[in-house]
Motif scaffolding. Structure first.
Motif, PDB file in Angstrom:
ATOM      1  N   LYS A  52       0.822  -1.213   0.000  1.00 34.11           N
ATOM      2  CA  LYS A  52       0.000   0.000   0.000  1.00 34.11           C
ATOM      3  C   LYS A  52       0.855   1.263   0.000  1.00 34.11           C
ATOM      4  CE  LYS A  52      -3.752  -2.257   2.464  1.00 34.11           C
ATOM      5  NZ  LYS A  52      -4.553  -2.273   3.685  1.00 34.11           N
ATOM      6  N   SER A  53       2.165   1.108   0.084  1.00 32.40           N
ATOM      7  CA  SER A  53       3.050   2.269   0.193  1.00 32.40           C
ATOM      8  C   SER A  53       3.197   3.005  -1.133  1.00 32.40           C
ATOM      9  CB  SER A  53       4.440   1.843   0.684  1.00 32.40           C
ATOM     10  OG  SER A  53       5.153   1.181  -0.344  1.00 32.40           O
ATOM     11  N   ALA A  54       3.512   4.279  -1.025  1.00 32.78           N
ATOM     12  CA  ALA A  54       3.755   5.103  -2.218  1.00 32.78           C
ATOM     13  C   ALA A  54       4.971   4.575  -2.974  1.00 32.78           C
ATOM     14  CB  ALA A  54       3.966   6.554  -1.815  1.00 32.78           C
ATOM     15  N   THR A  55       5.956   4.077  -2.247  1.00 35.87           N
ATOM     16  CA  THR A  55       7.151   3.529  -2.887  1.00 35.87           C
ATOM     17  C   THR A  55       6.767   2.336  -3.761  1.00 35.87           C
ATOM     18  OG1 THR A  55       8.518   4.240  -1.035  1.00 35.87           O
ATOM     19  CG2 THR A  55       9.448   2.572  -2.491  1.00 35.87           C
ATOM     20  N   TRP A  56       5.954   1.437  -3.230  1.00 35.37           N
ATOM     21  CA  TRP A  56       5.509   0.258  -3.984  1.00 35.37           C
ATOM     22  C   TRP A  56       4.767   0.676  -5.248  1.00 35.37           C
ATOM     23  CZ3 TRP A  56       6.136  -4.861  -4.372  1.00 35.37           C
ATOM     24  CH2 TRP A  56       5.174  -5.598  -5.061  1.00 35.37           C
ATOM     25  N   ARG A  57       3.856   1.629  -5.096  1.00 39.82           N
ATOM     26  CA  ARG A  57       3.065   2.067  -6.250  1.00 39.82           C
ATOM     27  C   ARG A  57       3.932   2.699  -7.327  1.00 39.82           C
ATOM     28  NH1 ARG A  57      -0.357   3.879  -1.999  1.00 39.82           N
ATOM     29  NH2 ARG A  57       0.323   6.012  -2.375  1.00 39.82           N
ATOM     30  N   GLY A  58       5.069   3.247  -6.946  1.00 38.71           N
ATOM     31  CA  GLY A  58       5.966   3.882  -7.906  1.00 38.71           C
ATOM     32  C   GLY A  58       6.914   2.933  -8.621  1.00 38.71           C
ATOM     33  N   LEU A  59       6.911   1.669  -8.217  1.00 33.97           N
ATOM     34  CA  LEU A  59       7.817   0.690  -8.829  1.00 33.97           C
ATOM     35  C   LEU A  59       7.204   0.070 -10.075  1.00 33.97           C
ATOM     36  CD1 LEU A  59       9.018  -1.201  -5.623  1.00 33.97           C
ATOM     37  CD2 LEU A  59      10.214   0.609  -6.865  1.00 33.97           C
ATOM     38  N   SER A  60       8.063  -0.275 -11.021  1.00 31.67           N
ATOM     39  CA  SER A  60       7.600  -0.950 -12.232  1.00 31.67           C
ATOM     40  C   SER A  60       7.229  -2.392 -11.898  1.00 31.67           C
ATOM     41  CB  SER A  60       8.698  -0.939 -13.293  1.00 31.67           C
ATOM     42  OG  SER A  60       9.770  -1.781 -12.886  1.00 31.67           O
ATOM     43  N   GLU A  61       6.469  -3.022 -12.763  1.00 29.74           N
ATOM     44  CA  GLU A  61       6.081  -4.419 -12.563  1.00 29.74           C
ATOM     45  C   GLU A  61       7.306  -5.325 -12.499  1.00 29.74           C
ATOM     46  OE1 GLU A  61       3.123  -5.831 -11.854  1.00 29.74           O
ATOM     47  OE2 GLU A  61       2.378  -3.789 -11.715  1.00 29.74           O
ATOM     48  N   ALA A  62       8.323  -5.012 -13.288  1.00 31.13           N
ATOM     49  CA  ALA A  62       9.543  -5.820 -13.293  1.00 31.13           C
ATOM     50  C   ALA A  62      10.244  -5.758 -11.935  1.00 31.13           C
ATOM     51  CB  ALA A  62      10.488  -5.351 -14.393  1.00 31.13           C
ATOM     52  N   VAL A  63      10.306  -4.584 -11.349  1.00 25.81           N
ATOM     53  CA  VAL A  63      10.953  -4.430 -10.041  1.00 25.81           C
ATOM     54  C   VAL A  63      10.104  -5.092  -8.962  1.00 25.81           C
ATOM     55  CG1 VAL A  63      11.727  -2.752  -8.309  1.00 25.81           C
ATOM     56  CG2 VAL A  63      12.167  -2.338 -10.733  1.00 25.81           C
ATOM     57  N   ARG A  64       8.793  -4.936  -9.044  1.00 28.77           N
ATOM     58  CA  ARG A  64       7.899  -5.564  -8.065  1.00 28.77           C
ATOM     59  C   ARG A  64       8.033  -7.081  -8.052  1.00 28.77           C
ATOM     60  NH1 ARG A  64       2.058  -2.560  -8.815  1.00 28.77           N
ATOM     61  NH2 ARG A  64       2.739  -0.462  -8.229  1.00 28.77           N
ATOM     62  N   ALA A  65       8.438  -7.667  -9.159  1.00 27.82           N
ATOM     63  CA  ALA A  65       8.563  -9.118  -9.269  1.00 27.82           C
ATOM     64  C   ALA A  65       9.821  -9.662  -8.593  1.00 27.82           C
ATOM     65  CB  ALA A  65       8.543  -9.526 -10.737  1.00 27.82           C
ATOM     66  N   GLU A  66      10.722  -8.780  -8.150  1.00 25.70           N
ATOM     67  CA  GLU A  66      11.951  -9.235  -7.488  1.00 25.70           C
ATOM     68  C   GLU A  66      11.623  -9.946  -6.183  1.00 25.70           C
ATOM     69  OE1 GLU A  66      14.815  -6.128  -6.905  1.00 25.70           O
ATOM     70  OE2 GLU A  66      14.616  -5.403  -8.955  1.00 25.70           O
ATOM     71  N   ALA A  67      12.579 -10.732  -5.717  1.00 26.61           N
ATOM     72  CA  ALA A  67      12.434 -11.412  -4.427  1.00 26.61           C
ATOM     73  C   ALA A  67      12.296 -10.369  -3.318  1.00 26.61           C
ATOM     74  CB  ALA A  67      13.649 -12.291  -4.172  1.00 26.61           C
ATOM     75  N   PRO A  68      11.495 -10.649  -2.289  1.00 25.51           N
ATOM     76  CA  PRO A  68      11.241  -9.664  -1.242  1.00 25.51           C
ATOM     77  C   PRO A  68      12.499  -9.065  -0.605  1.00 25.51           C
ATOM     78  CG  PRO A  68       9.732 -11.490  -1.001  1.00 25.51           C
ATOM     79  CD  PRO A  68      10.704 -11.860  -2.086  1.00 25.51           C
ATOM     80  N   LEU A  69      13.498  -9.894  -0.292  1.00 27.98           N
ATOM     81  CA  LEU A  69      14.686  -9.360   0.370  1.00 27.98           C
ATOM     82  C   LEU A  69      15.513  -8.481  -0.561  1.00 27.98           C
ATOM     83  CD1 LEU A  69      15.818 -12.297   2.666  1.00 27.98           C
ATOM     84  CD2 LEU A  69      14.304 -10.374   3.162  1.00 27.98           C
ATOM     85  N   ALA A  70      15.563  -8.831  -1.841  1.00 24.32           N
ATOM     86  CA  ALA A  70      16.264  -7.998  -2.815  1.00 24.32           C
ATOM     87  C   ALA A  70      15.539  -6.668  -2.969  1.00 24.32           C
ATOM     88  CB  ALA A  70      16.355  -8.710  -4.158  1.00 24.32           C
ATOM     89  N   LEU A  71      14.228  -6.718  -2.960  1.00 28.11           N
ATOM     90  CA  LEU A  71      13.414  -5.511  -3.083  1.00 28.11           C
ATOM     91  C   LEU A  71      13.622  -4.580  -1.892  1.00 28.11           C
ATOM     92  CD1 LEU A  71      11.318  -4.254  -4.959  1.00 28.11           C
ATOM     93  CD2 LEU A  71       9.564  -5.488  -3.712  1.00 28.11           C
ATOM     94  N   ILE A  72      13.639  -5.146  -0.691  1.00 29.73           N
ATOM     95  CA  ILE A  72      13.870  -4.346   0.512  1.00 29.73           C
ATOM     96  C   ILE A  72      15.288  -3.776   0.516  1.00 29.73           C
ATOM     97  CG2 ILE A  72      14.116  -4.461   3.036  1.00 29.73           C
ATOM     98  CD1 ILE A  72      11.744  -6.479   2.963  1.00 29.73           C
ATOM     99  N   GLY A  73      16.252  -4.543   0.043  1.00 25.35           N
ATOM    100  CA  GLY A  73      17.624  -4.045  -0.027  1.00 25.35           C
ATOM    101  C   GLY A  73      17.755  -2.850  -0.954  1.00 25.35           C
ATOM    102  N   ALA A  74      17.054  -2.903  -2.076  1.00 22.72           N
ATOM    103  CA  ALA A  74      17.131  -1.812  -3.052  1.00 22.72           C
ATOM    104  C   ALA A  74      16.208  -0.653  -2.712  1.00 22.72           C
ATOM    105  CB  ALA A  74      16.793  -2.352  -4.442  1.00 22.72           C
ATOM    106  N   HIS A  75      15.071  -0.951  -2.079  1.00 19.70           N
ATOM    107  CA  HIS A  75      14.060   0.066  -1.768  1.00 19.70           C
ATOM    108  C   HIS A  75      13.559  -0.164  -0.337  1.00 19.70           C
ATOM    109  CE1 HIS A  75      13.871   0.936  -6.090  1.00 19.70           C
ATOM    110  NE2 HIS A  75      13.871  -0.374  -6.255  1.00 19.70           N
ATOM    111  N   PRO A  76      14.325   0.256   0.676  1.00 16.59           N
ATOM    112  CA  PRO A  76      13.962  -0.040   2.072  1.00 16.59           C
ATOM    113  C   PRO A  76      12.561   0.431   2.473  1.00 16.59           C
ATOM    114  CG  PRO A  76      16.166   0.884   1.962  1.00 16.59           C
ATOM    115  CD  PRO A  76      15.582   0.991   0.592  1.00 16.59           C
ATOM    116  N   ALA A  77      12.054   1.473   1.854  1.00 19.37           N
ATOM    117  CA  ALA A  77      10.747   2.009   2.237  1.00 19.37           C
ATOM    118  C   ALA A  77       9.589   1.077   1.879  1.00 19.37           C
ATOM    119  CB  ALA A  77      10.532   3.374   1.609  1.00 19.37           C
ATOM    120  N   VAL A  78       9.826   0.018   1.101  1.00 17.38           N
ATOM    121  CA  VAL A  78       8.734  -0.908   0.786  1.00 17.38           C
ATOM    122  C   VAL A  78       8.498  -1.924   1.901  1.00 17.38           C
ATOM    123  CG1 VAL A  78       9.017  -0.721  -1.714  1.00 17.38           C
ATOM    124  CG2 VAL A  78      10.046  -2.639  -0.507  1.00 17.38           C
ATOM    125  N   MET A  79       9.394  -1.987   2.883  1.00 17.91           N
ATOM    126  CA  MET A  79       9.201  -2.920   3.985  1.00 17.91           C
ATOM    127  C   MET A  79       8.105  -2.410   4.904  1.00 17.91           C
ATOM    128  SD  MET A  79      11.854  -4.366   6.856  1.00 17.91           S
ATOM    129  CE  MET A  79      11.504  -3.239   8.197  1.00 17.91           C
TER     130      MET A  79
END
Length: 104
Positions: A52-79
């Motif tokens: 529900k975060s603004a950071t999540w909504r701003g990510l592309s579908e390709a980035v959203r498909a990354e593994a959760p820990l990789a996603l948090i490492g690259a975009h900490p605000a999505v945690m």
């Protein structure tokens, strides 16, 4: 007790104010330690990502498909925040259930 979150997050601030003696580990500045990240992923799974975060909504579908820990490492605000380590037991968020468990 360690609160993993972001220092500018209002929910993290509320948790810290209610938990005397807890210290903030800013995941944006310091990252999320690998052992904590793995334990949190095993316990909470995909709930670790705040979709529900603004950071999540701003990510592309390709980035959203990354593994959760990789996603948090690259975009900490999505945690989802805060992630609280209370003597080895992990809690996610600052909802009523978490408050009851930690504050009695």
């Amino acid at each position: 007790m360690v609160v993993y979150g972001i220092k500018t997050c209002d929910t993290c601030r509320k948790a810290l104010k209610s938990l005397p003696g807890a210290r903030l580990h800013d995941i944006r500045a310091e990252g999320l330690p690998d052992d904590v990240a793995q334990a949190a992923l095993e316990r909470f799974g995909d709930a670790l990502i705040n979709r529900k975060s603004a950071t999540w909504r701003g990510l592309s579908e390709a980035v959203r498909a990354e593994a959760p820990l990789a996603l948090i490492g690259a975009h900490p605000a999505v945690m989802k925040r805060p992630l609280i380590d209370a003597g080895g037991t992990l809690y996610l968020g600052w909802g009523r259930e978490v408050q009851t468990a930690l504050l009695g």
